[in-house]
Scaffold this motif. Structure first.
Motif, PDB file in Angstrom:
ATOM      1  N   THR A 115       0.821  -1.211   0.000  1.00  0.00           N
ATOM      2  CA  THR A 115       0.000   0.000   0.000  1.00  0.00           C
ATOM      3  C   THR A 115       0.860   1.270   0.000  1.00  0.00           C
ATOM      4  N   THR A 116       2.176   1.102  -0.118  1.00  0.00           N
ATOM      5  CA  THR A 116       3.079   2.261  -0.126  1.00  0.00           C
ATOM      6  C   THR A 116       3.929   2.354  -1.386  1.00  0.00           C
ATOM      7  N   GLN A 117       4.217   1.198  -1.989  1.00  0.00           N
ATOM      8  CA  GLN A 117       5.174   1.189  -3.099  1.00  0.00           C
ATOM      9  C   GLN A 117       4.671   1.920  -4.336  1.00  0.00           C
ATOM     10  N   GLY A 118       3.363   1.866  -4.585  1.00  0.00           N
ATOM     11  CA  GLY A 118       2.824   2.526  -5.772  1.00  0.00           C
ATOM     12  C   GLY A 118       3.095   4.018  -5.777  1.00  0.00           C
ATOM     13  N   TRP A 119       2.841   4.670  -4.643  1.00  0.00           N
ATOM     14  CA  TRP A 119       3.089   6.100  -4.530  1.00  0.00           C
ATOM     15  C   TRP A 119       4.578   6.399  -4.600  1.00  0.00           C
ATOM     16  N   GLU A 120       5.403   5.532  -4.003  1.00  0.00           N
ATOM     17  CA  GLU A 120       6.856   5.711  -4.088  1.00  0.00           C
ATOM     18  C   GLU A 120       7.323   5.617  -5.537  1.00  0.00           C
ATOM     19  N   ASP A 121       6.751   4.667  -6.284  1.00  0.00           N
ATOM     20  CA  ASP A 121       7.131   4.528  -7.688  1.00  0.00           C
ATOM     21  C   ASP A 121       6.763   5.771  -8.481  1.00  0.00           C
ATOM     22  N   LEU A 122       5.607   6.351  -8.191  1.00  0.00           N
ATOM     23  CA  LEU A 122       5.192   7.579  -8.874  1.00  0.00           C
ATOM     24  C   LEU A 122       6.093   8.758  -8.495  1.00  0.00           C
ATOM     25  N   GLN A 123       6.474   8.822  -7.239  1.00  0.00           N
ATOM     26  CA  GLN A 123       7.331   9.924  -6.793  1.00  0.00           C
ATOM     27  C   GLN A 123       8.694   9.906  -7.467  1.00  0.00           C
ATOM     28  N   SER A 124       9.146   8.725  -7.865  1.00  0.00           N
ATOM     29  CA  SER A 124      10.440   8.645  -8.548  1.00  0.00           C
ATOM     30  C   SER A 124      10.398   9.346  -9.908  1.00  0.00           C
ATOM     31  N   TYR A 125       9.189   9.622 -10.390  1.00  0.00           N
ATOM     32  CA  TYR A 125       9.020  10.366 -11.644  1.00  0.00           C
ATOM     33  C   TYR A 125       8.638  11.824 -11.375  1.00  0.00           C
ATOM     34  N   SER A 126       8.778  12.257 -10.134  1.00  0.00           N
ATOM     35  CA  SER A 126       8.395  13.624  -9.745  1.00  0.00           C
ATOM     36  C   SER A 126       6.971  13.931 -10.184  1.00  0.00           C
ATOM     37  N   ILE A 127       6.055  13.030  -9.860  1.00  0.00           N
ATOM     38  CA  ILE A 127       4.646  13.170 -10.214  1.00  0.00           C
ATOM     39  C   ILE A 127       4.101  14.479  -9.650  1.00  0.00           C
TER      40      ILE A 127
END
Length: 271
Positions: A115-127
């Motif tokens: 429940t945390t990794q999805g948002w972390e993955d998006l943040q790596s793209y500076s969403i």
């Protein structure tokens, strides 16, 4: 909250192992024929999400697909085909899969349950709020996707989804849900089949309509396609010949000079 997942219901067929090859193929094909009809019922939903994608991309934003397993792979396929087909940059449409690139080929155990990794993955793209995030999950219950969309909503990021169950947690989370209810799979629960086909059809519609709206198609031709092999170079030459009163040799020379069908046609017109 419990809800009915039609993608998990028993197949309309039984004793599959006793069926002949011909009977199996015919039955699968019969089931597949119902998918475009299910997509048709969701066109208004698809339209609403597409409008948002076009709006954000015109403003300089990006489109993100995210999912797990088959759903994630389908998003990556659609994203990866946009640059060669429409000549856009590779960071305009981005596919993200639970478990990272390893999961494209091999399943990564329990990756979809985070429940945390999805948002972390998006943040790596500076969403940011300039972007659109589309969650893809046949079941509509994938924690990796739902939690990421929840965070997007809290951060003012437009969210959509593609799911194959009505009233799912994912659809209830996305601002612009697309629900294509295809019913039970031929092999019970195997959502790579009808559900996967439905998701692929919707992805085709989203990206193709968006790119046309962004001016990446002229007439009905892919004038900004990447000339990455001989087949595409030949197609480009024929496209130029159709647009201009010139020979094949002249068209080939133009294309070789400008490396792009649109630019070649425009250069000829500016002579």
């Amino acid at each position: 909250m419990q809800y009915e997942r039609t993608t998990e219901k028993d197949s309309n067929y039984n004793n599959l192992e006793e069926m002949s090859i011909s009977a199996l193929l015919s039955a699968i094909n019969k089931e597949d024929q119902t998918v475009p009809l299910a997509v048709e019922k969701a066109i208004r939903q698809i339209e609403k999400l597409t409008e948002q994608i076009v709006l954000k991309l015109r403003q300089g934003g990006r489109l993100f697909y995210m999912g797990a397993g088959t759903s994630g792979r389908l998003g990556i396929v659609d994203a990866s085909e946009c640059p060669p087909t429409f000549g856009v940059s590779y960071d305009l449409v981005v596919g993200i899969i639970a478990g990272g690139d390893t999961a494209i080929r091999k399943a990564v155990e329990f990756a979809e349950d985070s429940t945390t990794q999805g948002w972390e993955d998006l943040q790596s793209y500076s969403i940011s709020s300039n972007d659109v995030v589309v969650g893809i999950a046949a079941s509509g219950t994938t924690p990796y996707v739902i939690a990421a969309l929840e965070k997007c909503n809290k951060n003012g990021i437009v969210t959509g989804c593609i799911t194959c169950n009505a009233g799912s947690p994912l659809a209830n989370t996305a601002q612009y849900p697309i629900e294509v209810v295809v019913g039970p799979e031929f092999v019970t629960g195997s959502s790579r089949m009808k559900a996967g086909t439905a998701q692929k059809l919707v992805l085709n519609m989203l990206s193709t309509t968006t790119m046309i709206q962004l001016g990446r198609v002229k007439g009905n031709k892919m004038v900004d396609m990447q000339l990455s092999n001989d087949k595409l170079v030949d197609r480009g030459i024929r496209m130029i010949m159709q647009a201009l009163p010139i020979s094949k040799e002249e068209a080939a020379t133009l294309l070789n000079e400008h490396k792009n069908v649109r630019k070649a046609i425009e250069a000829y017109g500016n002579k």
